[in-house]
Design an enzyme around this catalytic site. Sequence first.
Site, short mmCIF file in Angstrom:
data_model
loop_
_atom_site.label_atom_id
_atom_site.label_comp_id
_atom_site.label_asym_id
_atom_site.label_seq_id
_atom_site.Cartn_x
_atom_site.Cartn_y
_atom_site.Cartn_z
N VAL A 53 8.75 -20.46 -9.74
CA VAL A 53 8.15 -21.64 -9.50
C VAL A 53 7.52 -21.83 -8.00
O VAL A 53 7.52 -22.75 -7.66
CB VAL A 53 8.88 -22.80 -9.98
CG1 VAL A 53 9.15 -22.96 -11.44
CG2 VAL A 53 10.66 -22.56 -9.13
N ASP B 288 5.30 -15.81 5.65
CA ASP B 288 5.51 -16.72 4.78
C ASP B 288 6.11 -18.08 5.24
O ASP B 288 6.37 -19.28 4.82
CB ASP B 288 6.32 -16.34 3.70
CG ASP B 288 6.02 -15.14 2.87
OD1 ASP B 288 4.68 -14.99 3.05
OD2 ASP B 288 6.53 -14.62 2.01
N CYS C 226 7.23 -7.50 -0.19
CA CYS C 226 6.04 -6.97 -0.76
C CYS C 226 6.19 -5.63 -1.57
O CYS C 226 6.08 -5.29 -2.43
CB CYS C 226 5.25 -6.88 0.37
SG CYS C 226 3.75 -5.84 -0.20
N TYR D 98 0.56 -17.68 -9.88
CA TYR D 98 0.39 -16.19 -10.20
C TYR D 98 1.30 -15.26 -10.40
O TYR D 98 1.25 -14.51 -11.37
CB TYR D 98 -0.74 -15.79 -8.83
CG TYR D 98 0.17 -15.44 -7.69
CD1 TYR D 98 0.60 -14.15 -7.50
CD2 TYR D 98 0.27 -16.55 -6.78
CE1 TYR D 98 1.12 -13.73 -6.21
CE2 TYR D 98 1.09 -16.09 -5.52
CZ TYR D 98 1.60 -14.75 -5.47
OH TYR D 98 2.30 -14.32 -4.20
N ILE D 99 2.56 -15.51 -9.86
CA ILE D 99 3.71 -14.46 -10.22
C ILE D 99 4.15 -14.85 -11.55
O ILE D 99 4.21 -14.12 -12.34
CB ILE D 99 4.79 -14.98 -9.19
CG1 ILE D 99 4.40 -14.75 -7.68
CG2 ILE D 99 5.89 -14.22 -9.62
CD1 ILE D 99 5.47 -15.28 -6.64
N HIS E 158 -24.59 2.59 -8.26
CA HIS E 158 -24.74 2.55 -9.80
C HIS E 158 -23.92 3.79 -10.62
O HIS E 158 -24.38 4.91 -10.20
CB HIS E 158 -26.19 2.32 -10.33
CG HIS E 158 -26.30 2.16 -11.76
ND1 HIS E 158 -25.84 0.93 -12.49
CD2 HIS E 158 -26.59 3.09 -12.79
CE1 HIS E 158 -26.18 1.14 -13.87
NE2 HIS E 158 -26.46 2.49 -13.94
N GLY F 242 9.80 -4.89 3.06
CA GLY F 242 10.20 -6.38 2.79
C GLY F 242 9.84 -6.56 1.09
O GLY F 242 10.10 -5.86 0.53
N ALA G 294 1.14 -11.14 1.43
CA ALA G 294 1.49 -10.11 2.41
C ALA G 294 0.44 -9.76 3.44
O ALA G 294 0.60 -9.59 4.59
CB ALA G 294 1.61 -8.78 1.72
N ASP H 104 16.41 0.27 5.27
CA ASP H 104 16.20 0.10 3.75
C ASP H 104 15.46 -1.27 3.38
O ASP H 104 14.78 -1.44 2.35
CB ASP H 104 17.59 -0.20 3.00
CG ASP H 104 18.25 1.12 2.96
OD1 ASP H 104 17.68 2.20 3.25
OD2 ASP H 104 19.57 0.97 2.71
#
Lengths: 482, 392
Positions: free
Chosen positions: A275, A316, A50, A193-194, A448, A48, A324, A44
């Site tokens: 944070v 990380d 991500c 960004y989060i 284009h 992760g 990721a 499960d």
Amino acid sequence: MVVGEMPEGVDLLVVGGGPGGYVAAIAAAQLGRKVVLVDADGEDGLGGVCVRVGCIPSKALIELAAHVHAQPAWAARGAPAVTADPVDLASFQEWRQEVVDGLNDGVRRLLRRAGVEVRRGWFRFTRPDQGALVTDADRPPTHLQFTSCIVATGSRPIELPLLPFDGVRIVSSTEALGLTRVPGSVAVVGGGYIGLELGTALAKLGADVSIVEAQPTLLPTMDPQIGRLVAHRVEELGVRVLTGAKVTGDTGSALQVGTVDGAVELDVELVVVAVGRTPNTDDLGLAALGVSPGADGRLAVGADLLLTPRVAAIGDITPGPALAHKASAEGHVAAAVLSGHPDAFDPTTIAAVVFSDPEVAQAGHTAASASAASHQVATATFPVAASGRARTLGEGAGFLEYVYDEATGIVLGATVVGPHASELIAEAALAVELSAHLEDLAGTIHAHPTLAEMHHEAALVGLGRPVHVPGARRPAANGDRS
Amino acid sequence: MTGPVEFRMPDVGEGIAEAEVLSWFVEVGARVTEDEPMVQVETDKSIVEIPAPATGTLLRQCVPAGGIAQVDELLAVIGDPAEIAPTAPSAPTAPTEPARPAAPHRRPLASPHTRRLAVRRGIDLAGVVGTGPHGRILATDLDAARQEQTRPAAATGRPARTRADEVVELRGLRRSIARSMTAALTIPHVTEFREVDASQLLAARAALQPGFEAQGVRLSVFPLLLKAVIRALAIQPSMNATYDADAETLTTYAGVHLGMATATDDGLIVPVVRDADRLGLTELTLEVERLAERARSRTATPEELTGGSFTVTNFGSFGTWLGNPVIRPPEVAIAGFGRITEKVVAVDGQPVVRPVLPIVVAADHRINDGAHLAAFVNAVADAVAQPLLLLS
């Protein structure tokens, strides 16, 4: 050896099933290793943070929010108007879970096909070549003796002492992504960004959002100009942006914030603490390997990612951005290095993407960092407003900017702000990795009408022969076509 | 000047298809003067200094030190940086196409594929000169770089033995020797040894010495031995030949082109005295001395190092009694001389002390039989024993 501690032999052990761990496991299997992957959540847990509570669910939510938010604008342009009922976040979450489960299942199949054995349990090192796998508190652990080991235990949201997570009112990004109802009012603590992605999405879904950021601008790790641009846009959405602001307390119903203009009370239903993330290195038994994490919890590794001759760390828990794609790239390297193939994690750039509105993406140097690295810096910018394809999307904000070395014309970096910046940055990242010349971009015919034409146009700007923006920046140089 | 001059690797001699760049005398961005040495290259045969073809600024070194340059491959670009880089006319150290990034802390230009290859091969890209566009390091540049990085002392020719278990790809002279000796394994050697009384030879040398000294020439025994060999080759011409095993053809030479095995710091080099049979003793002596010096200083031209028809080696110069000489294909024989030492020998049934010269001759048994070999050795031995025969 303690009685009962009969270790089981494992060729290559991967600890953690996230985008670093599962990619490393597949890469190692491809190199002929017999791989066992352990994850606290077993199968499960594959994919992760991500897949389960990060990238994928947040992008699903952002996509929904963008869709909901765009409806009135499209209705004004002639599309049939949709009734303004509240968003059914509960059924969205069901669909989102299907997406996540599908991806999780996909990873499971990939691992199976690669011959990787997946097991559930918490792993902890007990010896330089051995560790205990705890599956149940009341059952004795399994001892695994490995030839090689890749640690990919990832990170978890940082909790603020003032704002302990309660899972109801004060939540992490993980829980915020699982909301089944759009909250009336939200304070997002953290303008990285989060926080920005979540705050923007919730605002578009109809919540009254405030973002609290301690630094002077949003997206503090990026160019201040970008932070201001994004702040301006979210304010248009009705978001209250408090920069240079610090949470000083919480009454249970109101968040107390100190700003340069004095104290502010935010009366909010939900507080999302975003944070940052902290690496999961505190409970790994690293002492058994003779290594210890630094003050930031990360493990110092070189380009070969090795902690010890037989143990590598990726993702990380190692220095660099907690992304990721960085973890996956490291997974390939660690698998190769531990399998006797010299390799190095040595990218020129790790592209960073913010799914804000507008999207922001960056690869390689900014003008400032290139200057600091003693380059003779020049920039070439093309505005989104001048893109025909952007017009058809009803978008006009943003730009694509290349940073290059003026002496050589070599591309050093790029910033994209605007629609689909997350996709557009790929070409820039390739250009940076390949040390492309502006001519290389200008000389590549772009289809284009696409947003990607902006790469070509920006390069022409840098070469002094722009077509779709007025005026030559400077006399033609760097190999003018005569 | 009217534009950049592209300088290609010249054809430095017969049969030479490539050369290893040993060192550049001029850095990129520095000034070169026409006809002054610009780069030093090593072929299989010799070390050659190549002069600059024009005066100007060296804009590019297209093959780094340690790299291999094929004949006709672009070797250097000389020009005026101002002509090419109008934006930076006063920056000779930053030409438009720098061979390497100007600032050392900057990242070398290379694709991820090239960087990965470099890691796999243990090459530090910071030390690699890129030959791609804008100085980009290409995968092919790594081949050259490996040479450079594993042979740091290549320019001086004396690799420092500071590391153990170093694997170095053979290049230049050593590779040439290795190939030649491997090829020699295919030759069935038949070898004959002989000891000859050298009393008369030494007497002849002593007699000739004053005349030579008057001309400022020091006469050693070696040219006399070469004379003996030349005489023997005239008697047994099947030894003065080359054999093409593939074509199964034997070339017997009208003239004698004598190779002289010469030890150098870099390895064995064999300069060739052309038409040695047409040289008088003085000329031969001077030619031997000149060629030996050029071999030792690695300045012999490829012409001076090829085209031998028979080789002579002098074991005596190493202090050895005698060795087993190895024929240099495609030649079919080789003669070796040891050190002349005093020995007790029987003369008319009496033990006498005489200077004795050990001789060894090996022949390619496919071409020469024991009888041919014996006839040749006899002829050499006769001439050594009776140097007057050399006058005939």
